[in-house]
Design an enzyme around this catalytic site. Structure first.
Site, PDB file in Angstrom:
ATOM      1  N   LYS A  67       0.835  -1.210   0.000  1.00  0.00           N
ATOM      2  CA  LYS A  67       0.000   0.000   0.000  1.00  0.00           C
ATOM      3  C   LYS A  67       0.866   1.253   0.000  1.00  0.00           C
ATOM      4  O   LYS A  67       0.700   2.150  -0.816  1.00  0.00           O
ATOM      5  CB  LYS A  67      -0.931   0.016   1.235  1.00  0.00           C
ATOM      6  CG  LYS A  67      -1.811  -1.219   1.359  1.00  0.00           C
ATOM      7  CD  LYS A  67      -2.727  -1.155   2.567  1.00  0.00           C
ATOM      8  CE  LYS A  67      -2.042  -1.226   3.917  1.00  0.00           C
ATOM      9  NZ  LYS A  67      -1.457  -2.535   4.238  1.00  0.00           N
TER      10      LYS A  67
ATOM     11  N   ARG B  20      -9.206   0.704   9.041  1.00  0.00           N
ATOM     12  CA  ARG B  20      -8.685  -0.645   9.291  1.00  0.00           C
ATOM     13  C   ARG B  20      -9.684  -1.509  10.029  1.00  0.00           C
ATOM     14  O   ARG B  20      -9.377  -2.661  10.346  1.00  0.00           O
ATOM     15  CB  ARG B  20      -7.396  -0.533  10.121  1.00  0.00           C
ATOM     16  CG  ARG B  20      -6.134  -0.831   9.325  1.00  0.00           C
ATOM     17  CD  ARG B  20      -4.957  -0.674  10.252  1.00  0.00           C
ATOM     18  NE  ARG B  20      -3.762  -1.325   9.806  1.00  0.00           N
ATOM     19  CZ  ARG B  20      -2.847  -0.773   9.020  1.00  0.00           C
ATOM     20  NH1 ARG B  20      -3.025   0.419   8.534  1.00  0.00           N
ATOM     21  NH2 ARG B  20      -1.753  -1.436   8.729  1.00  0.00           N
TER      22      ARG B  20
ATOM     23  N   ARG C 249      11.695  -5.133   4.733  1.00  0.00           N
ATOM     24  CA  ARG C 249      11.371  -3.697   4.549  1.00  0.00           C
ATOM     25  C   ARG C 249      12.358  -2.802   5.302  1.00  0.00           C
ATOM     26  O   ARG C 249      12.688  -3.031   6.461  1.00  0.00           O
ATOM     27  CB  ARG C 249       9.952  -3.417   5.053  1.00  0.00           C
ATOM     28  CG  ARG C 249       9.641  -1.931   5.102  1.00  0.00           C
ATOM     29  CD  ARG C 249       8.175  -1.637   5.209  1.00  0.00           C
ATOM     30  NE  ARG C 249       7.476  -2.379   6.228  1.00  0.00           N
ATOM     31  CZ  ARG C 249       6.146  -2.443   6.318  1.00  0.00           C
ATOM     32  NH1 ARG C 249       5.390  -1.823   5.446  1.00  0.00           N
ATOM     33  NH2 ARG C 249       5.589  -3.135   7.284  1.00  0.00           N
TER      34      ARG C 249
ATOM     35  N   ARG D 293       0.069  -8.987  13.542  1.00  0.00           N
ATOM     36  CA  ARG D 293      -0.500  -7.993  12.608  1.00  0.00           C
ATOM     37  C   ARG D 293      -1.346  -8.674  11.530  1.00  0.00           C
ATOM     38  O   ARG D 293      -2.393  -8.171  11.143  1.00  0.00           O
ATOM     39  CB  ARG D 293       0.629  -7.169  11.977  1.00  0.00           C
ATOM     40  CG  ARG D 293       1.193  -6.140  12.960  1.00  0.00           C
ATOM     41  CD  ARG D 293       2.557  -5.634  12.568  1.00  0.00           C
ATOM     42  NE  ARG D 293       2.588  -5.037  11.253  1.00  0.00           N
ATOM     43  CZ  ARG D 293       3.695  -4.922  10.520  1.00  0.00           C
ATOM     44  NH1 ARG D 293       4.861  -5.344  11.002  1.00  0.00           N
ATOM     45  NH2 ARG D 293       3.653  -4.361   9.349  1.00  0.00           N
TER      46      ARG D 293
HETATM   47  P1  B4P Z   1       4.692  -1.501   2.139  1.00  0.00           P
HETATM   48  O1  B4P Z   1       4.273  -0.727   0.943  1.00  0.00           O
HETATM   49  O2  B4P Z   1       5.504  -0.790   3.173  1.00  0.00           O
HETATM   50  O3  B4P Z   1       3.445  -2.198   2.879  1.00  0.00           O
HETATM   51  P2  B4P Z   1       2.120  -1.654   3.568  1.00  0.00           P
HETATM   52  O4  B4P Z   1       1.017  -2.477   2.965  1.00  0.00           O
HETATM   53  O5  B4P Z   1       1.979  -0.166   3.411  1.00  0.00           O
HETATM   54  O6  B4P Z   1       2.390  -1.936   5.160  1.00  0.00           O
HETATM   55  P3  B4P Z   1       1.725  -1.970   6.635  1.00  0.00           P
HETATM   56  O7  B4P Z   1       0.236  -2.241   6.509  1.00  0.00           O
HETATM   57  O8  B4P Z   1       2.530  -2.928   7.384  1.00  0.00           O
HETATM   58  O9  B4P Z   1       1.985  -0.610   7.413  1.00  0.00           O
HETATM   59  P4  B4P Z   1       1.243   0.615   8.135  1.00  0.00           P
HETATM   60  O10 B4P Z   1       2.260   1.670   8.192  1.00  0.00           O
HETATM   61  O11 B4P Z   1      -0.056   0.932   7.436  1.00  0.00           O
HETATM   62  O12 B4P Z   1       5.507  -2.792   1.604  1.00  0.00           O
HETATM   63  C1  B4P Z   1       6.175  -3.678   2.468  1.00  0.00           C
HETATM   64  C2  B4P Z   1       7.548  -4.060   1.909  1.00  0.00           C
HETATM   65  O13 B4P Z   1       7.400  -4.798   0.698  1.00  0.00           O
HETATM   66  C3  B4P Z   1       8.457  -2.867   1.564  1.00  0.00           C
HETATM   67  O14 B4P Z   1       9.751  -3.191   1.962  1.00  0.00           O
HETATM   68  C4  B4P Z   1       8.372  -2.763   0.060  1.00  0.00           C
HETATM   69  O15 B4P Z   1       9.581  -2.257  -0.479  1.00  0.00           O
HETATM   70  C5  B4P Z   1       8.133  -4.205  -0.365  1.00  0.00           C
HETATM   71  N1  B4P Z   1       7.307  -4.339  -1.563  1.00  0.00           N
HETATM   72  C6  B4P Z   1       6.141  -3.685  -1.813  1.00  0.00           C
HETATM   73  N2  B4P Z   1       5.643  -4.061  -3.015  1.00  0.00           N
HETATM   74  C7  B4P Z   1       6.508  -5.006  -3.506  1.00  0.00           C
HETATM   75  C8  B4P Z   1       6.542  -5.803  -4.708  1.00  0.00           C
HETATM   76  N3  B4P Z   1       5.596  -5.732  -5.652  1.00  0.00           N
HETATM   77  N4  B4P Z   1       7.577  -6.678  -4.870  1.00  0.00           N
HETATM   78  C9  B4P Z   1       8.529  -6.780  -3.934  1.00  0.00           C
HETATM   79  N5  B4P Z   1       8.562  -6.041  -2.791  1.00  0.00           N
HETATM   80  C10 B4P Z   1       7.567  -5.179  -2.583  1.00  0.00           C
HETATM   81  O16 B4P Z   1       0.819   0.162   9.655  1.00  0.00           O
HETATM   82  C11 B4P Z   1       1.721  -0.016  10.753  1.00  0.00           C
HETATM   83  C12 B4P Z   1       0.986  -0.071  12.134  1.00  0.00           C
HETATM   84  O17 B4P Z   1       0.374   1.211  12.445  1.00  0.00           O
HETATM   85  C13 B4P Z   1      -0.187  -1.057  12.279  1.00  0.00           C
HETATM   86  O18 B4P Z   1       0.246  -2.363  12.590  1.00  0.00           O
HETATM   87  C14 B4P Z   1      -1.006  -0.411  13.435  1.00  0.00           C
HETATM   88  O19 B4P Z   1      -0.449  -0.698  14.698  1.00  0.00           O
HETATM   89  C15 B4P Z   1      -0.855   1.065  13.169  1.00  0.00           C
HETATM   90  N6  B4P Z   1      -1.966   1.601  12.348  1.00  0.00           N
HETATM   91  C16 B4P Z   1      -1.845   2.115  11.088  1.00  0.00           C
HETATM   92  N7  B4P Z   1      -3.051   2.530  10.640  1.00  0.00           N
HETATM   93  C17 B4P Z   1      -3.953   2.283  11.629  1.00  0.00           C
HETATM   94  C18 B4P Z   1      -5.362   2.462  11.745  1.00  0.00           C
HETATM   95  N8  B4P Z   1      -6.104   2.965  10.746  1.00  0.00           N
HETATM   96  N9  B4P Z   1      -5.976   2.081  12.908  1.00  0.00           N
HETATM   97  C19 B4P Z   1      -5.258   1.568  13.927  1.00  0.00           C
HETATM   98  N10 B4P Z   1      -3.917   1.357  13.875  1.00  0.00           N
HETATM   99  C20 B4P Z   1      -3.261   1.700  12.731  1.00  0.00           C
END
Ligand code: B4P
Length: 216
Positions: free
Chosen positions: A13, A88, A127, A171
């Site tokens: 995302k 979420r 990551r 998570r």
């Molecule tokens: P990302 O792009 O970083 O993944 P994400 O889906 O955004 O991550 P996440 O859901 O964990 O994080 P968030 O900050 O929202 O990709 C992951 C990795 O994969 C990276 O290293 C990237 O380079 C690699 N990658 C991506 N695409 C690729 C591909 N096609 N091929 C190869 N590699 C690839 O949440 C963190 C915490 O914050 C939660 O656990 C919670 O505690 C809190 N939180 C956030 N929002 C909240 C909400 N609305 N309510 C309550 N708590 C919340």
């Protein structure tokens, strides 16, 4: 365009939202980034959020909603935004409606990025964020040149506190128990669009552009 990015941790995302922001001028609103920033600055909300984030749990809805309300009030979101990682759970989704109505906006689409569990694990454990630019990288998948561009300029590759195997299991369980309920929630509203998040970052990006009608 007003979009929600939905998907399990590590689905990409943040990665895709950052690129849409850089190449299409879309504003990324990431609750994860807003929370990490609050933790870093040691604000009261950040102090309350830290424990939950480190444990892989969701931060309480009141904290997240206040952050979203403040962020959506900023002028740069008037032309549209990507909500990355918010809502979420169902209560957050229900609370979003009146927030959007208050600023005269409504969602155009909810993009569900779908990725297999084995791939998610590798993405999350690999990551890293460049300490200089904030760019999202991955020690398994990013081109060597991109990793070296960060370290070569004196930056470090920083791993998030919640990107360890113990916390990741929690998570993913939270995603299945709470966030996945948003799939039928938005399906019923005719907003949900499924996009495969597997394959290279470029492949996923190309699929997204097609789905959003932005492909050239
Ligand atoms: P990302 O792009 O970083 O993944 P994400 O889906 O955004 O991550 P996440 O859901 O964990 O994080 P968030 O900050 O929202 O990709 C992951 C990795 O994969 C990276 O290293 C990237 O380079 C690699 N990658 C991506 N695409 C690729 C591909 N096609 N091929 C190869 N590699 C690839 O949440 C963190 C915490 O914050 C939660 O656990 C919670 O505690 C809190 N939180 C956030 N929002 C909240 C909400 N609305 N309510 C309550 N708590 C919340």
């Amino acid at each position: 365009m007003r979009i929600v990015f939905l998907g399990p941790p590590g689905a990409g995302k943040g990665t895709q939202a950052q690129r849409l922001m850089a190449e299409h001028g879309m504003v990324q609103v990431s609750t994860g980034d807003l929370l990490r920033d609050a933790v870093k600055r040691g604000t009261p909300a950040g102090l309350r959020a830290k424990e939950k984030m480190d444990a892989g749990a969701l931060v309480s809805d009141d904290i997240v909603l206040e952050m979203i309300r403040d962020r959506l009030a900023a002028p740069d979101t008037r032309r549209g935004f990507i909500l990355d990682g918010f809502p979420r759970n169902v209560p957050q989704a229900e609370a979003l409606d009146p927030e959007l109505a208050a600023i005269g906006q409504q969602l155009d689409a909810v993009i569900l990025l779908e990725v297999d569990l084995d791939i998610l694990m590798k993405r999350i454990t690999g990551r890293r964020t460049c300490s200089l630019t904030g760019k999202l990288l991955n020690i398994h998948f990013s081109p060597r040149a991109e990793l070296e561009a960060c370290t070569g300029a004196g930056g470090t590759l920083v791993q998030r506190a919640d990107d360890n195997e113990a916390t990741i299991g929690k998570r993913l369980a939270v995603y299945r128990e709470q966030t996945e309920q948003l799939v039928p929630f938005y399906e019923q509203r005719g907003l949900l669009r499924r996009v495969s998040g597997e394959g290279s970052m470029d492949e996923v990006y190309a699929r997204l552009l097609r789905e959003l009608g932005l492909a050239r």
